[in-house]
Design a protein around this motif. Structure first.
Motif, PDB file in Angstrom:
ATOM      1  N   ARG A 192      -6.795  -3.155   3.231  1.00  0.00           N
ATOM      2  CA  ARG A 192      -7.812  -2.174   3.669  1.00  0.00           C
ATOM      3  C   ARG A 192      -7.366  -1.503   4.965  1.00  0.00           C
ATOM      4  NH1 ARG A 192     -11.449  -6.056   1.484  1.00  0.00           N
ATOM      5  NH2 ARG A 192     -11.620  -7.137   3.474  1.00  0.00           N
ATOM      6  N   LEU A 217     -13.181   4.583   1.531  1.00  0.00           N
ATOM      7  CA  LEU A 217     -12.215   4.414   0.444  1.00  0.00           C
ATOM      8  C   LEU A 217     -11.634   2.994   0.471  1.00  0.00           C
ATOM      9  CD1 LEU A 217     -10.414   5.443  -1.840  1.00  0.00           C
ATOM     10  CD2 LEU A 217      -8.922   6.494  -0.127  1.00  0.00           C
ATOM     11  N   CYS A 262       0.870  -1.182   0.000  1.00  0.00           N
ATOM     12  CA  CYS A 262       0.000   0.000   0.000  1.00  0.00           C
ATOM     13  C   CYS A 262       0.906   1.231   0.000  1.00  0.00           C
ATOM     14  CB  CYS A 262      -0.903   0.003   1.235  1.00  0.00           C
ATOM     15  SG  CYS A 262      -1.921   1.491   1.377  1.00  0.00           S
ATOM     16  N   ALA A 307      -5.671   4.927  -7.401  1.00  0.00           N
ATOM     17  CA  ALA A 307      -6.941   5.666  -7.364  1.00  0.00           C
ATOM     18  C   ALA A 307      -6.750   6.907  -6.510  1.00  0.00           C
ATOM     19  CB  ALA A 307      -8.030   4.785  -6.755  1.00  0.00           C
ATOM     20  N   ASP A 330     -14.081   0.759  -1.032  1.00  0.00           N
ATOM     21  CA  ASP A 330     -14.342   1.079  -2.458  1.00  0.00           C
ATOM     22  C   ASP A 330     -13.318   0.464  -3.404  1.00  0.00           C
ATOM     23  OD1 ASP A 330     -16.496   2.599  -2.091  1.00  0.00           O
ATOM     24  OD2 ASP A 330     -15.560   4.548  -2.550  1.00  0.00           O
ATOM     25  N   LEU A 331     -12.090   0.233  -2.892  1.00  0.00           N
ATOM     26  CA  LEU A 331     -10.963   0.014  -3.810  1.00  0.00           C
ATOM     27  C   LEU A 331     -10.868  -1.393  -4.401  1.00  0.00           C
ATOM     28  CD1 LEU A 331      -8.050   2.065  -2.202  1.00  0.00           C
ATOM     29  CD2 LEU A 331      -9.368   2.556  -4.248  1.00  0.00           C
ATOM     30  N   ALA A 386      -5.341  -1.793  -5.273  1.00  0.00           N
ATOM     31  CA  ALA A 386      -6.234  -2.299  -6.324  1.00  0.00           C
ATOM     32  C   ALA A 386      -5.444  -2.509  -7.617  1.00  0.00           C
ATOM     33  CB  ALA A 386      -7.365  -1.306  -6.540  1.00  0.00           C
TER      34      ALA A 386
END
Ligand code: FAD
Length: 277
Positions: A256, A238, A196, A219, A241-242, A215
């Protein structure tokens, strides 16, 4: 494994490179630093008939500062940009991201444009380009066009570049007054691709956050100047959402978690940087 047989040409000018691309299209690959392409060829994930080597081109080796930003040419290596003495003042997110990119040997050969063109979802340089609303300048022998970073990468190793187009250069906007910038990432070992990565830009007008490594493509989101539980909630939304990737080394749940915790930390750092200005 060894790559399938290919022909090799050296293109020392943009004109030569785009002429070969016009002739061969999908059957040709640009060879920039080769730091990603050679692995792809060795695994036979791609079998181009022709490699167009632009790595020795002095014409495409350029970095130009103007009011519009830092323009970086196709043959310019990552190390050449990382070693700019004033990079932290010019494009602070780039200066903060470079230490996370692999090792010095890779940066000595790998190019900035090659990293953007390759579009690895964990790569730092396309992530910073997205966070700053940078641009990709494409050129074919028919036309040239400029694509906003957010419209360039469309998926894992997938971009809107057409087969006959060269990434001629990329442009990173310069630091703005009254704005704080911060970059952070988590990787299993130093220099590994990010599980990440977070880039944050904070000003009195709001927060822009860009996430990589989670992802299939980076984004970005724009929020007002949130704080406290409102910021926690935005980061949590978020994270969900990813569509986080799940692999044996880093689970989707861990990714996450990183979006929430690393995201919060990096936004705080960017906000502190803004407050110091
Ligand atoms: C061990 C190792 C660790 C790494 N770790 C990281 C890391 O932590 N973070 C990170 O971001 N990267 C990492 N990389 C990748 C490295 O940054 C690459 O240099 C970069 O992704 C690709 O740049 P390149 O110039 O080598 O491109 P190449 O490998 O030459 O090309 C990559 C792809 O982009 C295309 N391409 C290149 N330039 C252009 C252009 N101008 N126009 C059109 N198409 C073009 C090529 O045809 C190819 O498909 C690592 C690489 C290695 C080998």
């Amino acid at each position: 494994m060894k790559p399938a047989a290919f022909d090799y040409v050296r293109a020392d000018s943009t004109e030569a490179a785009i002429a070969f691309l016009a002739q061969y299209g999908d059957d040709a690959s640009i060879l920039a630093g080769g730091q990603s392409l050679m692995a792809v060829l060795n695994m036979r994930l791609a079998q181009p008939a022709l490699l167009i080597d632009i790595s020795q081109s002095l014409q495409m080796r350029e970095s130009v500062i103007s009011a519009e930003g830092l323009l970086i040419g196709a043959s310019t290596t990552q190390a050449e940009i990382a070693r700019r003495s004033n990079l932290m003042a010019e494009v602070p997110l780039l200066a903060q991201a470079f230490p996370h990119i692999s090792h010095v040997q890779i940066q000595n050969r790998g190019t900035v444009c090659g990293s953007v063109a390759h579009a690895d979802p964990s790569a730092e340089l396309p992530l910073v380009l997205l966070a700053l609303r940078g641009e990709v300048l494409l050129q074919s022998n028919q036309a040239s066009r400029t694509v906003a970073a957010q419209d360039f990468i469309t998926g894992m190793l997938t971009t809107t570049r057409r087969a006959d187009e060269l990434v001629r250069s990329v442009r990173y906007p310069l630091a703005q007054a009254g704005t704080g910038y911060a970059f952070g990432e988590f990787a299993l070992r130093h220099g590994d691709y990010a599980a990440c990565a977070v880039a944050a830009v904070v000003s009195r007008n709001g927060i822009r956050i860009a996430i990589g490594g989670v992802a299939d493509c980076p984004a970005a989101r724009d929020w007002p100047l949130l704080d406290g539980s409102a910021l926690d909630d935005a980061l949590n939304s978020l994270a969900w959402d990813l569509d986080a990737r799940d692999d044996p080394l880093v689970s989707a749940k861990a990714r996450r978690h990183l979006v929430r915790r690393l995201g919060l930390r990096v936004i705080k750092q960017a906000r502190e940087a803004m407050d110091r200005k």
